[in-house]
Design a protein around this motif. Sequence first.
Motif, mmCIF file in Angstrom:
data_model
loop_
_atom_site.group_PDB
_atom_site.id
_atom_site.type_symbol
_atom_site.label_atom_id
_atom_site.label_comp_id
_atom_site.label_asym_id
_atom_site.label_seq_id
_atom_site.Cartn_x
_atom_site.Cartn_y
_atom_site.Cartn_z
ATOM 1 N N ALA D 23 0.828 -1.214 0.000
ATOM 2 C CA ALA D 23 0.000 0.000 0.000
ATOM 3 C C ALA D 23 0.856 1.255 0.000
ATOM 4 O O ALA D 23 0.468 2.287 -0.557
ATOM 5 N N GLY D 26 4.063 3.208 -3.293
ATOM 6 C CA GLY D 26 4.074 4.426 -4.110
ATOM 7 C C GLY D 26 4.666 5.616 -3.376
ATOM 8 O O GLY D 26 4.900 6.670 -3.955
ATOM 9 N N MET D 27 4.865 5.487 -2.105
ATOM 10 C CA MET D 27 5.397 6.596 -1.313
ATOM 11 C C MET D 27 6.873 6.433 -0.979
ATOM 12 O O MET D 27 7.428 7.259 -0.260
ATOM 13 N N PHE D 29 10.674 6.529 -1.822
ATOM 14 C CA PHE D 29 11.559 7.183 -2.780
ATOM 15 C C PHE D 29 13.005 6.814 -2.482
ATOM 16 O O PHE D 29 13.335 6.401 -1.359
ATOM 17 N N ASP D 32 15.632 10.085 1.489
ATOM 18 C CA ASP D 32 15.018 9.994 2.817
ATOM 19 C C ASP D 32 13.611 10.529 2.748
ATOM 20 O O ASP D 32 13.309 11.331 1.857
ATOM 21 N N GLN D 205 -2.175 4.943 4.414
ATOM 22 C CA GLN D 205 -1.619 5.884 3.444
ATOM 23 C C GLN D 205 -1.789 7.325 3.917
ATOM 24 O O GLN D 205 -0.898 8.157 3.779
ATOM 25 N N ALA D 209 1.305 9.794 4.694
ATOM 26 C CA ALA D 209 1.399 11.069 3.966
ATOM 27 C C ALA D 209 1.589 12.227 4.941
ATOM 28 O O ALA D 209 2.421 13.105 4.726
ATOM 29 N N MET D 210 0.828 12.232 6.018
ATOM 30 C CA MET D 210 1.001 13.292 7.024
ATOM 31 C C MET D 210 2.410 13.261 7.614
ATOM 32 O O MET D 210 3.052 14.294 7.786
ATOM 33 N N LEU D 212 5.146 11.985 6.256
ATOM 34 C CA LEU D 212 6.085 12.413 5.210
ATOM 35 C C LEU D 212 6.098 13.935 5.091
ATOM 36 O O LEU D 212 7.155 14.552 4.994
ATOM 37 N N GLY D 213 4.919 14.513 5.094
ATOM 38 C CA GLY D 213 4.820 15.972 4.968
ATOM 39 C C GLY D 213 5.616 16.679 6.044
ATOM 40 O O GLY D 213 6.336 17.639 5.776
ATOM 41 N N GLY D 214 5.540 16.172 7.235
ATOM 42 C CA GLY D 214 6.269 16.790 8.329
ATOM 43 C C GLY D 214 7.775 16.642 8.209
ATOM 44 O O GLY D 214 8.532 17.490 8.669
ATOM 45 N N LEU D 216 9.618 15.591 5.101
ATOM 46 C CA LEU D 216 10.113 16.096 3.821
ATOM 47 C C LEU D 216 10.283 17.602 3.878
ATOM 48 O O LEU D 216 11.226 18.167 3.358
ATOM 49 N N SER D 217 9.352 18.229 4.528
ATOM 50 C CA SER D 217 9.323 19.678 4.505
ATOM 51 C C SER D 217 10.473 20.275 5.291
ATOM 52 O O SER D 217 10.688 21.466 5.251
ATOM 53 N N GLN D 218 11.226 19.433 5.971
ATOM 54 C CA GLN D 218 12.275 20.003 6.798
ATOM 55 C C GLN D 218 13.605 20.132 6.080
ATOM 56 O O GLN D 218 14.588 20.578 6.648
ATOM 57 N N LYS D 219 13.638 19.722 4.826
ATOM 58 C CA LYS D 219 14.871 19.935 4.063
ATOM 59 C C LYS D 219 15.151 21.426 3.931
ATOM 60 O O LYS D 219 14.229 22.210 3.733
#
Lengths: 220, 220, 220, 220, 220, 220
Positions: D23, D26-27, D29, D32, D205, D209-210, D212-214, D216-219
């Motif tokens: 499931a 798809g998320m 990558f 990281d 999922q 996603a939530m 990941l958002g937290g 990923l956004s820290q790059k």
Amino acid sequence: MSGPILVINPNSSEEVTQGLRDALSGMMFPGDPEIECVTIKESPLGIMSQRDVDEAGLRTGALIESRPDASAYVLACYSQPGLDLARSLTAAPVYGIQDAGVLSALAVADLFGVIAVAEISIPRHLRNLRRLGVEGRLAGEVALDGTISVAQSGHGEESYSALVKAGAKLRQMGAGAIVLGCAGMSGHRLRLERQLGVRVIDPTQAAVAMALGGLLSQKP
Amino acid sequence: MSGPILVINPNSSEEVTQGLRDALSGMMFPGDPEIECVTIKESPLGIMSQRDVDEAGLRTGALIESRPDASAYVLACYSQPGLDLARSLTAAPVYGIQDAGVLSALAVADLFGVIAVAEISIPRHLRNLRRLGVEGRLAGEVALDGTISVAQSGHGEESYSALVKAGAKLRQMGAGAIVLGCAGMSGHRLRLERQLGVRVIDPTQAAVAMALGGLLSQKP
Amino acid sequence: MSGPILVINPNSSEEVTQGLRDALSGMMFPGDPEIECVTIKESPLGIMSQRDVDEAGLRTGALIESRPDASAYVLACYSQPGLDLARSLTAAPVYGIQDAGVLSALAVADLFGVIAVAEISIPRHLRNLRRLGVEGRLAGEVALDGTISVAQSGHGEESYSALVKAGAKLRQMGAGAIVLGCAGMSGHRLRLERQLGVRVIDPTQAAVAMALGGLLSQKP
Amino acid sequence: MSGPILVINPNSSEEVTQGLRDALSGMMFPGDPEIECVTIKESPLGIMSQRDVDEAGLRTGALIESRPDASAYVLACYSQPGLDLARSLTAAPVYGIQDAGVLSALAVADLFGVIAVAEISIPRHLRNLRRLGVEGRLAGEVALDGTISVAQSGHGEESYSALVKAGAKLRQMGAGAIVLGCAGMSGHRLRLERQLGVRVIDPTQAAVAMALGGLLSQKP
Amino acid sequence: MSGPILVINPNSSEEVTQGLRDALSGMMFPGDPEIECVTIKESPLGIMSQRDVDEAGLRTGALIESRPDASAYVLACYSQPGLDLARSLTAAPVYGIQDAGVLSALAVADLFGVIAVAEISIPRHLRNLRRLGVEGRLAGEVALDGTISVAQSGHGEESYSALVKAGAKLRQMGAGAIVLGCAGMSGHRLRLERQLGVRVIDPTQAAVAMALGGLLSQKP
Amino acid sequence: MSGPILVINPNSSEEVTQGLRDALSGMMFPGDPEIECVTIKESPLGIMSQRDVDEAGLRTGALIESRPDASAYVLACYSQPGLDLARSLTAAPVYGIQDAGVLSALAVADLFGVIAVAEISIPRHLRNLRRLGVEGRLAGEVALDGTISVAQSGHGEESYSALVKAGAKLRQMGAGAIVLGCAGMSGHRLRLERQLGVRVIDPTQAAVAMALGGLLSQKP
């Protein structure tokens, strides 16, 4: 504050505006304040889609700016186009007819019902009831069966029968007062109230009454 | 339905009843329906305790039964004595002024405040707001400082100053409209509204406006 | 569904749009779906007044119709201009950043706080929280002190200090997560989160994460 | 924060864990953060009873303590075993999939529905919705008919038919988005979404996603 | 149903269990049902952390299974460890003392306050109030200042002073009844009630009273 | 506080008062406090109309003033006549049986149902549930079919069958506990509870249990 109560029909149907005048005729007195019903000519004949609502909202704002003389404004469409905008443009009170109709129903009954013209507008109404904070007192909302237009909804036996059917269903759901969920149904209000045996509230009349109360009461 | 709107002052103070007439004078027209303000002579001069409320409720019921000619009834005391009883006795609409005032405030603002005459009545008001289902939109309720009587609350500079102070506090708490939490404060309404810059609602005027809307609109 | 996630900056500031791209850069991968940030050139440089919101809403609708290729839409303004309109125009999911930010906060904390750029927008936000149905979990909303613009709010020590001050106040009010109440504050997010010791949520990042989740997950 | 998002299957079924990996495929990558799905081997094959939930909660806590390297934790069981415990043990964000799924549904629709595997879990879900504070937006919750196991619920035509039937019922109840009330149903998500014509949300999922958002956004 | 009411102290402090016996001594009669207070020896001396709560919950479940003779169960810890589990294991009524205490407060007052031993447990209590659905009637929750242990909270002048201070603050916040937010405070209940002039509710006594009512009433 | 718990039957039926004594017989112990059931002789034989309720309320107030020796008061009528009045007249706790019954149900179940004697009283009950703030946990309220009087409702096979039918319907609506919505039904409580398999709560027993808890617990 001697200006009129400006009742704004946000669609371009003069027939609908005339219907508003008829509905409000019992509230017009020789003295102040005048109740003036105006049509927004640039709008479509009916406010159906969300785009209609949003476009009508901006036109409503423009109209309000062009009429700073009014003492109060009534947005005579159940979708209340431009309510927040209107309030940002004037210090005079602005009434949306859904809010006014529903709040007036709560003043006489525990639970209220709403008759919508079309199924599609019910979720929009529910969102507004949540925003208003009174969704807990909704007994239910029932739509006419879809073959009746806004213009037809206040005239003729076919629409009257549909209103009776919807109203009877709402009574069974526990509604102690029924709000007509469209500015165009007022022609049937009194007859429907007598047949159903519960208060039936025309939201434009309810909004104008609130506006009148605020203005009339200011006489010294 | 050609009978009057019967506005019931459930205490025995003719001075208070006259104050109601003054407050409603701007709503009285040559035509129908008449607005008739009546005093309940058997009551005490003011409705202060819960016993006062409950006794006044029964007297209100008796009065309503003796006046079946009325088209609508307004219970002109913020504690709404006998509201449920009244509704059980007549098919005509019955308005309590707390409900009508608060609901009218919600028609023009997001959050409302209430000015009470005395601290002791605030819990009673809150219980009713819960019953009404709109307690989530109360910005706050503030009482006058306790040296001002109901009768005084609508007249004179001392009570006006106290109202301004309470109103300013409510504005800070976020109130976009203010309801006068007593039938006796109406004399200061307009002046207070202009000074505070937000709608100030006299609940009796709000109730009568709702009642008028329902009756006026029934003209053919 | 191979189209991009269209992130719409409803004002005309390319600088703000570039800020969105920076904020979302960590979410852009070689593969699908692309995250495309677009500016609405016809809008003013900032969405401040209710008219700005309503006009931006219609432009957002027009943009969405001109970009039917997108897989999802994100309205990257905390006032969510055109949210209902957008949903009426496309079957693809439409995310408003206020809703997405607040709901993401509720996924990690009991009570949330919001930092607004200006005091004036707080009532608008509260209306939306009521509509969203989660106002009961708001610890509080605090505005920056008014000398900081939207554009400045994500850069520089002055705005950072103001954010820290507001955030600390919200923590005292019980907030377990803090939502940045403007699309422009993202530059300070990580630093603020570390200093305050609670989750700080950039609402655009939250909305795009939700959109990504819905699309990424559809790979076979 | 370069550690993985740890997705915890609190039962001991490797088949279910593999389903989670599918499931979430798809998320995942090249860069990281990694999404790592783990099984709690000491648990039973399915979390059915309240004791299963409570025992799994303690094991989840132990697992989290043994994996302090993770950047975020996702509790991939709709009963969210150990959510409060997990949050007491780590400063990293912890997502329960019921909360994340429901909140994601509210980001795209007015009312949501839930499909449960079994009737018996519905009261447990309702208690959590009250705790979450969003029970007012539940259109309804409908259970599969009881002959389908958690493991089966995401595969095969029999379970798919049952999901379609439940989903259609929820649509009739007004659901504008549907949350799959079990971590095991994800295999049918996309097909069901296309057939029903509303968003269908797999809660795992949504939670990832939530998370990941937290992150990923820290790059920078 | 002749078995005892089993009052479960989920920590291992015999001193606390003896305190429960003292608190309930006024409820013990020669006839049935017996009130039996038991200690869970495997637990720590106090239930402080979330892990303590969750571990105590499982032990509570085991204890209930080993005592099928009981007519009712009372979980005598304000965190109610194992409440859902207990209800899944027995058809006899299971009372958590937080729920019982709060609901008993609502039976005598409009708004209630809670005195917590420590600040850290307040968010946990609030989550349970949301789950219980009565958070709207909380006037506030105030913690003792942190130097007082659970064991000390029901004895001695230092803790009594702290309780008076917290109670006075809650009264100012509008509390009409005060719930002692810990099973250990009962020793001060009566004295505190007399000093504060509002009902002070020991939650264990409230739960046992409810349980007794259900059992006593079944005599033929 | 050595005075009795005064259980007030606000109607004049000695048969009903005797029924209360029977229902409470299991709660009467040799020691204090005594449970004393009294009849209000001036009332009608049943409290049916709103006028009955309001008149009974005043008589209840008078009775309470004539009995200052009582330690607690229980208003043994589901309409709770005079509850606010009673609380204004005494510092002793006053329990209304609707509030006590409903709150006791919430202590053992997620959702509760109510069995009313007559359809006409349901809206009155709902208003009180809103005032109590727990309407969100009502599964439903169902009335007996109208041929059964209050006096008959606790005796005989006909009324028992009607109770079983109503109770079964409430269980289908999700009720996990059922409150008998009238002081007269207690005779069937235990039998009904065993047949339906959920807690059935007699509200007078629930109120007296709460009152006893508050008094018994005060022994040194």
